[in-house]
Every structure is written in structure tokens, then in C-alpha cells.
Enzyme design. Sequence first.
Site, PDB file in Angstrom:
ATOM      1  N   ASN A  89       0.800  -1.230   0.000  1.00 53.00           N
ATOM      2  CA  ASN A  89       0.000   0.000   0.000  1.00 53.00           C
ATOM      3  C   ASN A  89       0.831   1.279   0.000  1.00 53.00           C
ATOM      4  O   ASN A  89       0.370   2.317  -0.470  1.00 53.00           O
ATOM      5  CB  ASN A  89      -0.906  -0.025   1.241  1.00 53.00           C
ATOM      6  CG  ASN A  89      -1.483   1.335   1.568  1.00 53.00           C
ATOM      7  OD1 ASN A  89      -2.465   1.784   0.976  1.00 53.00           O
ATOM      8  ND2 ASN A  89      -0.852   2.045   2.515  1.00 53.00           N
ATOM      9  N   TYR A 154       3.301   9.525 -11.220  1.00 53.36           N
ATOM     10  CA  TYR A 154       2.396   8.710 -10.391  1.00 53.36           C
ATOM     11  C   TYR A 154       1.588   7.742 -11.263  1.00 53.36           C
ATOM     12  O   TYR A 154       1.460   6.553 -10.938  1.00 53.36           O
ATOM     13  CB  TYR A 154       1.481   9.664  -9.621  1.00 53.36           C
ATOM     14  CG  TYR A 154       0.547   9.011  -8.629  1.00 53.36           C
ATOM     15  CD1 TYR A 154       1.015   8.561  -7.401  1.00 53.36           C
ATOM     16  CD2 TYR A 154      -0.812   8.881  -8.915  1.00 53.36           C
ATOM     17  CE1 TYR A 154       0.150   7.989  -6.477  1.00 53.36           C
ATOM     18  CE2 TYR A 154      -1.680   8.312  -7.995  1.00 53.36           C
ATOM     19  CZ  TYR A 154      -1.192   7.876  -6.779  1.00 53.36           C
ATOM     20  OH  TYR A 154      -2.055   7.307  -5.860  1.00 53.36           O
ATOM     21  N   LYS A 158       1.622   3.667 -11.125  1.00 49.91           N
ATOM     22  CA  LYS A 158       0.393   2.926 -10.812  1.00 49.91           C
ATOM     23  C   LYS A 158      -0.014   2.006 -11.977  1.00 49.91           C
ATOM     24  O   LYS A 158      -0.552   0.918 -11.748  1.00 49.91           O
ATOM     25  CB  LYS A 158      -0.735   3.904 -10.451  1.00 49.91           C
ATOM     26  CG  LYS A 158      -0.488   4.647  -9.138  1.00 49.91           C
ATOM     27  CD  LYS A 158      -0.397   3.692  -7.961  1.00 49.91           C
ATOM     28  CE  LYS A 158      -0.203   4.382  -6.624  1.00 49.91           C
ATOM     29  NZ  LYS A 158      -0.095   3.449  -5.504  1.00 49.91           N
TER      30      LYS A 158
HETATM   31  P1  NAP Z   1      -1.007   8.738   2.850  1.00 49.68           P
HETATM   32  O1  NAP Z   1      -2.125   9.118   3.757  1.00 49.68           O
HETATM   33  O2  NAP Z   1      -0.074   9.765   2.350  1.00 49.68           O
HETATM   34  O3  NAP Z   1      -0.143   7.557   3.574  1.00 49.68           O
HETATM   35  C1  NAP Z   1       0.945   6.992   2.921  1.00 49.68           C
HETATM   36  C2  NAP Z   1       1.496   5.858   3.749  1.00 49.68           C
HETATM   37  O4  NAP Z   1       2.629   5.296   3.033  1.00 49.68           O
HETATM   38  C3  NAP Z   1       2.014   6.291   5.091  1.00 49.68           C
HETATM   39  O5  NAP Z   1       1.762   5.278   6.038  1.00 49.68           O
HETATM   40  C4  NAP Z   1       3.517   6.439   4.863  1.00 49.68           C
HETATM   41  O6  NAP Z   1       4.290   6.201   6.036  1.00 49.68           O
HETATM   42  C5  NAP Z   1       3.760   5.321   3.887  1.00 49.68           C
HETATM   43  N1  NAP Z   1       4.978   5.509   3.094  1.00 49.68           N
HETATM   44  C6  NAP Z   1       5.283   6.514   2.241  1.00 49.68           C
HETATM   45  N2  NAP Z   1       6.495   6.321   1.709  1.00 49.68           N
HETATM   46  C7  NAP Z   1       6.974   5.170   2.244  1.00 49.68           C
HETATM   47  C8  NAP Z   1       8.182   4.436   2.090  1.00 49.68           C
HETATM   48  N3  NAP Z   1       9.139   4.854   1.265  1.00 49.68           N
HETATM   49  N4  NAP Z   1       8.340   3.286   2.795  1.00 49.68           N
HETATM   50  C9  NAP Z   1       7.368   2.853   3.638  1.00 49.68           C
HETATM   51  N5  NAP Z   1       6.197   3.499   3.817  1.00 49.68           N
HETATM   52  C10 NAP Z   1       6.021   4.642   3.137  1.00 49.68           C
HETATM   53  O7  NAP Z   1      -1.536   8.002   1.549  1.00 49.68           O
HETATM   54  P2  NAP Z   1      -2.944   7.282   1.263  1.00 49.68           P
HETATM   55  O8  NAP Z   1      -3.833   8.273   0.654  1.00 49.68           O
HETATM   56  O9  NAP Z   1      -3.406   6.519   2.447  1.00 49.68           O
HETATM   57  O10 NAP Z   1      -2.476   6.279   0.092  1.00 49.68           O
HETATM   58  C11 NAP Z   1      -2.194   4.915   0.320  1.00 49.68           C
HETATM   59  C12 NAP Z   1      -2.057   4.216  -1.017  1.00 49.68           C
HETATM   60  O11 NAP Z   1      -3.268   4.364  -1.755  1.00 49.68           O
HETATM   61  C13 NAP Z   1      -0.938   4.793  -1.904  1.00 49.68           C
HETATM   62  O12 NAP Z   1      -0.321   3.759  -2.634  1.00 49.68           O
HETATM   63  C14 NAP Z   1      -1.703   5.716  -2.837  1.00 49.68           C
HETATM   64  O13 NAP Z   1      -1.014   5.908  -4.046  1.00 49.68           O
HETATM   65  C15 NAP Z   1      -2.984   4.936  -3.027  1.00 49.68           C
HETATM   66  N6  NAP Z   1      -4.120   5.745  -3.474  1.00 49.68           N
HETATM   67  C16 NAP Z   1      -4.611   6.766  -2.699  1.00 49.68           C
HETATM   68  C17 NAP Z   1      -5.694   7.504  -3.163  1.00 49.68           C
HETATM   69  C18 NAP Z   1      -6.322   8.615  -2.359  1.00 49.68           C
HETATM   70  O14 NAP Z   1      -7.246   9.242  -2.857  1.00 49.68           O
HETATM   71  N7  NAP Z   1      -5.892   8.887  -1.141  1.00 49.68           N
HETATM   72  C19 NAP Z   1      -6.260   7.201  -4.400  1.00 49.68           C
HETATM   73  C20 NAP Z   1      -5.730   6.170  -5.162  1.00 49.68           C
HETATM   74  C21 NAP Z   1      -4.663   5.450  -4.677  1.00 49.68           C
HETATM   75  P3  NAP Z   1       4.878   7.402   6.976  1.00 49.68           P
HETATM   76  O15 NAP Z   1       3.847   8.442   7.066  1.00 49.68           O
HETATM   77  O16 NAP Z   1       5.136   6.691   8.277  1.00 49.68           O
HETATM   78  O17 NAP Z   1       6.134   7.844   6.319  1.00 49.68           O
END
Ligand code: NAP
Length: 246
Positions: A89, A154, A158
Site C-alpha cells: 500500500n 504517479y 500505478k
Molecule cells: P497517505 O495518507 O499519504 O499515507 C501513505 C502511507 O505510506 C504512510 O503510512 C507512509 O508512512 C507510507 N509511506 C510513504 N512512503 C513510504 C516508504 N518509502 N516506505 C514505507 N512506507 C512509506 O496516503 P494514502 O492516501 O493513504 O495512500 C495509500 C495508497 O493508496 C498509496 O499507494 C496511494 O497511491 C494509493 N491511493 C490513494 C488515493 C487517495 O485518494 N488517497 C487514491 C488512489 C490510490 P509514513 O507516514 O510513516 O512515512
Amino acid sequence: MLKGKTALVTGASRGIGKAIALKLAAEGANVVINYGQNREEAAKTAAEIEALGVRALIVQADVSSFVQAKELVDRAKQEFNTLDILVNNAGITRDGLLMRMSEQDFDQVIEVNLKGIFNVTRQVVPLMVKQRSGRIINITSVVGLLGNPGQTNYAASKAGIIGFTKALAKEIGSRGITVNAVAPGFIETAMTAALPEKTVEAIKENITLKKLGKPQNVADAVYFLASDLGEYITGQVLSVDGGMAY
Ligand code: NAP
């Protein structure tokens, strides 16, 4: 139910990863919580998981590092012996129009979002092959299916995840392992909170259900694929986007 199973969720300190970790725990799984930098938030996730009566293990590791990904999986193996579910994730954005995008912003997004999945999965698959069972779920994005201006890096990462998922599903299906992707649309997390209000309103117009999703919506889809309900599904991309990518 996932009673007695062990799940590893990368990027589980906050947002969607946290919701996934909590859902799998609520269904009975012990959970390895990986995080990048936010130890305090990871500890909060662990406490919430333990309150559900299952075990939680917090492991800091940058998934973009092959060495750290190995240490992460080794630590999980040490603690739980098995790994039944892997949810890749962890992800980042470094948005910008291509004409202004730096090489560093392109590389970083590919390193974390795509190479990170290779790094962790590479360590987990031998274990699952030995067990002759396993579930791998990769979090991609609607942007990997449709594209989005300002997100060439991005979107490429993806879309790459989707190819990776389909190829690996074919490689290890005969060993009882399923590999699928979940493609969230716009979900309310820190990642989307950074968007200007006007952009969010414009996004909602393009969503059939006219609202953003919640991390829980993604977690429920991941649970479906990780549980017995997803037994005969592999190599698929399940969109959780309120009706954007059809
Ligand atoms: P988020 O709130 O920014 O959280 C990102 C998470 O990834 C955090 O736990 C962060 O850990 C961790 N992370 C980032 N870089 C890392 C690394 N190099 N190694 C290990 N952990 C790392 O993001 P989110 O919105 O929950 O997104 C989660 C996933 O869903 C991502 O893959 C994102 O692309 C995908 N996604 C999100 C959305 C959306 O609308 N939010 C839509 C489509 C897809 P720390 O904070 O501890 O560093």
C-alpha cells in the site's frame, strides 16, 4: 474471517493503509505494520489493533530500499513464522506538469510506488510458494487506469503496478497464491487533503456517486480479496472509485 492468519501492510501508519490494517485485524489477522517515518502514528495503529485482541508488530522500513524490504520481511517471519497476506500500500505523490518535473520527482515516485512493490514482494513470494498459499494485494489507483494531468510519474508507477500484478498472478497461480490490485479513486486522506477545494469540487463532478470515498471503502475491498470470498479471483484490478473508471 482471517483468524490465525498473518498480514503485512506497507504504509500502515495512516490513511488507507491504516484502515486496511484495522480491517484485517478486526477480521482476526495478526498484522505487521510497516511505516516510513511516522512512528507515532504507527504506534497508534498498533494500539488500535491490539485492542481488537490480535497481535501487531511495528517495523520501520523504506520500501524503496531492497535491503530494508528484506529486513522488514525477515522481522515479520521471525515474529510470526508465516505470512499469509501481503498488502503493498505504501505510496507517495510528487505532482507537477511534465515540462517542469524534475528527474528526482520522477525517480522517487517510481522507486517508492513501483520498485517498492517489487522489493517487498520479492522477499515474500518464496515464503508463500513454500506454504503453497497466499494473497497479494497491490494498491494501484484510478490514475493508473485513466491518467491525470500533473501526475505522469504517479500514473506511470500505478499503471506499472497493474502490469506487475497480472504477470505475477500468472507466475504463481499454480502455487495457490492470488495476486490482485485494488484501484481507489479519490479517497479522503492526507494525500487528497492537499488538493485545493476547487479541484475537489471538480473531481466530485466526475464521480458517478458525487462524493469522495473513505479509507474504509478500500479496506473492505482488500478484505474481500484477502479472505475466502476472493478464493477464485486473481490477476484482476478492482476499482473502488464511486464509478469513475468504467
Ligand atoms: P497517505 O495518507 O499519504 O499515507 C501513505 C502511507 O505510506 C504512510 O503510512 C507512509 O508512512 C507510507 N509511506 C510513504 N512512503 C513510504 C516508504 N518509502 N516506505 C514505507 N512506507 C512509506 O496516503 P494514502 O492516501 O493513504 O495512500 C495509500 C495508497 O493508496 C498509496 O499507494 C496511494 O497511491 C494509493 N491511493 C490513494 C488515493 C487517495 O485518494 N488517497 C487514491 C488512489 C490510490 P509514513 O507516514 O510513516 O512515512
